[in-house]
Write a protein that holds these residues in place. Structure first.
Motif, PDB file in Angstrom:
ATOM      1  N   LYS A 194      11.054  -2.155   3.792  1.00 27.34           N
ATOM      2  CA  LYS A 194      11.822  -3.604   3.830  1.00 27.34           C
ATOM      3  C   LYS A 194      12.201  -4.048   5.259  1.00 27.34           C
ATOM      4  O   LYS A 194      12.126  -5.379   5.358  1.00 27.34           O
ATOM      5  N   LYS A 195      12.480  -3.104   6.023  1.00 26.35           N
ATOM      6  CA  LYS A 195      13.030  -3.566   7.501  1.00 26.35           C
ATOM      7  C   LYS A 195      11.694  -4.414   8.031  1.00 26.35           C
ATOM      8  O   LYS A 195      12.117  -5.246   8.890  1.00 26.35           O
ATOM      9  N   ASP A 196      10.472  -4.212   7.657  1.00 28.23           N
ATOM     10  CA  ASP A 196       9.504  -5.015   8.417  1.00 28.23           C
ATOM     11  C   ASP A 196       9.525  -6.375   8.035  1.00 28.23           C
ATOM     12  O   ASP A 196       8.799  -7.456   8.689  1.00 28.23           O
ATOM     13  N   PHE A 197      10.168  -6.979   7.041  1.00 25.55           N
ATOM     14  CA  PHE A 197      10.315  -8.178   6.580  1.00 25.55           C
ATOM     15  C   PHE A 197      11.797  -8.891   6.793  1.00 25.55           C
ATOM     16  O   PHE A 197      11.874 -10.076   6.270  1.00 25.55           O
ATOM     17  N   GLU A 198      12.638  -8.164   7.634  1.00 28.07           N
ATOM     18  CA  GLU A 198      13.689  -8.804   7.786  1.00 28.07           C
ATOM     19  C   GLU A 198      13.830 -10.040   8.497  1.00 28.07           C
ATOM     20  O   GLU A 198      14.645 -10.730   8.539  1.00 28.07           O
ATOM     21  N   LYS A 241       7.104 -13.448  -6.802  1.00 27.56           N
ATOM     22  CA  LYS A 241       8.657 -13.872  -6.383  1.00 27.56           C
ATOM     23  C   LYS A 241       8.846 -12.518  -5.642  1.00 27.56           C
ATOM     24  O   LYS A 241       9.956 -12.487  -5.183  1.00 27.56           O
ATOM     25  N   THR A 242       8.155 -11.252  -5.646  1.00 29.29           N
ATOM     26  CA  THR A 242       8.774 -10.183  -5.139  1.00 29.29           C
ATOM     27  C   THR A 242       7.366  -9.390  -4.655  1.00 29.29           C
ATOM     28  O   THR A 242       6.625  -9.165  -5.116  1.00 29.29           O
ATOM     29  N   ILE A 243       7.754  -8.876  -3.489  1.00 30.27           N
ATOM     30  CA  ILE A 243       6.827  -7.883  -2.632  1.00 30.27           C
ATOM     31  C   ILE A 243       7.633  -6.541  -2.938  1.00 30.27           C
ATOM     32  O   ILE A 243       8.974  -6.374  -2.413  1.00 30.27           O
ATOM     33  N   ILE A 244       6.944  -5.515  -3.570  1.00 35.74           N
ATOM     34  CA  ILE A 244       7.613  -4.058  -3.534  1.00 35.74           C
ATOM     35  C   ILE A 244       7.111  -3.246  -2.431  1.00 35.74           C
ATOM     36  O   ILE A 244       5.767  -2.977  -2.407  1.00 35.74           O
ATOM     37  N   ILE A 248      10.972 -15.184  -1.483  1.00 42.30           N
ATOM     38  CA  ILE A 248      10.164 -13.927  -1.852  1.00 42.30           C
ATOM     39  C   ILE A 248      11.177 -12.915  -1.768  1.00 42.30           C
ATOM     40  O   ILE A 248      11.785 -12.700  -0.874  1.00 42.30           O
ATOM     41  N   GLU A 249      11.544 -11.901  -2.814  1.00 44.35           N
ATOM     42  CA  GLU A 249      12.508 -11.043  -2.691  1.00 44.35           C
ATOM     43  C   GLU A 249      11.638  -9.785  -2.205  1.00 44.35           C
ATOM     44  O   GLU A 249      10.391  -9.508  -2.568  1.00 44.35           O
ATOM     45  N   ILE A 250      12.366  -9.215  -1.345  1.00 47.83           N
ATOM     46  CA  ILE A 250      11.539  -7.831  -0.732  1.00 47.83           C
ATOM     47  C   ILE A 250      12.177  -6.765  -1.386  1.00 47.83           C
ATOM     48  O   ILE A 250      13.617  -6.612  -1.022  1.00 47.83           O
ATOM     49  N   ALA A 251      11.831  -5.892  -2.191  1.00 47.04           N
ATOM     50  CA  ALA A 251      12.562  -4.684  -2.697  1.00 47.04           C
ATOM     51  C   ALA A 251      11.794  -3.317  -2.681  1.00 47.04           C
ATOM     52  O   ALA A 251      10.609  -3.319  -2.623  1.00 47.04           O
ATOM     53  N   THR A 267       0.894  -1.259  -0.015  1.00 44.19           N
ATOM     54  CA  THR A 267       0.110   0.056  -0.009  1.00 44.19           C
ATOM     55  C   THR A 267       0.769   1.070   0.072  1.00 44.19           C
ATOM     56  O   THR A 267       0.595   2.106  -0.616  1.00 44.19           O
ATOM     57  N   ASN A 268       2.009   1.319   0.658  1.00 40.46           N
ATOM     58  CA  ASN A 268       2.693   2.474   0.724  1.00 40.46           C
ATOM     59  C   ASN A 268       3.399   2.803  -0.604  1.00 40.46           C
ATOM     60  O   ASN A 268       3.566   4.056  -0.594  1.00 40.46           O
ATOM     61  N   VAL A 269       3.552   2.014  -1.436  1.00 38.68           N
ATOM     62  CA  VAL A 269       4.000   2.122  -2.720  1.00 38.68           C
ATOM     63  C   VAL A 269       2.994   2.666  -3.517  1.00 38.68           C
ATOM     64  O   VAL A 269       3.001   3.595  -4.430  1.00 38.68           O
TER      65      VAL A 269
END
Length: 141
Positions: free
Chosen positions: A114-118, A107-110, A126-129, A7-9
């Motif tokens: 990012k820190k929330d998924f660390e 495969k990616t969450i935009i 799943i890539e977090i970008a 949502t933030n994006v």
């Protein structure tokens, strides 16, 4: 390429005139990426974009950003979430994004968070970008 757009994006794309978040939406509209959506993410988009403290920063009339939202939803692919992977993240509110990515095969969450998924308790491929990273890695799109 299937992606989950936090949502933030989406909100940043509405607020910031020349942003990487807007480029993410352009990629979706040009069918270079395929945003995945679920009921919880839909309702979060709806809730956040209609908040008065957010609306005052959106340089569109209400009917214009509603029309944009409908256009965005038309390029999203709907998914049902059958399994909840909990507990997983420290912030419970972000777990539905992981669940959507798993259910849809994204495969990616935009996201800008990012820190929330660390520190996931469960490990998934799943890539977090952040938008800038995603665009840079996906320049071939």
């Amino acid at each position: 390429m299937k992606v989950v757009i936090d949502t933030n994006v989406y909100i940043a794309a509405l607020i910031k005139k020349d942003s990487n978040a807007r480029e993410i939406l352009r990629l979706a509209f040009y069918k270079k990426i395929f945003p995945q959506i679920s009921e919880p993410l839909f309702w979060e988009y709806e809730d956040v974009m209609k908040r008065n403290d957010i609306k005052k920063y959106i340089p569109l009339l209400e009917n214009e950003f509603e029309e944009l939202f409908q256009a965005f939803m038309s390029v999203c692919r709907w998914n049902k979430i059958y399994y909840l992977w909990r507990p997983n993240l420290k912030d419970e509110k972000d777990n539905f994004l992981i669940e959507l990515a798993i259910a849809s095969g994204a495969k990616t969450i935009i996201t800008y968070n990012k820190k929330d998924f660390e520190q996931m308790q469960l490990s998934f491929d799943i890539e977090i970008a952040i938008p800038e990273e995603f665009i840079k890695k996906k320049e071939i799109l």
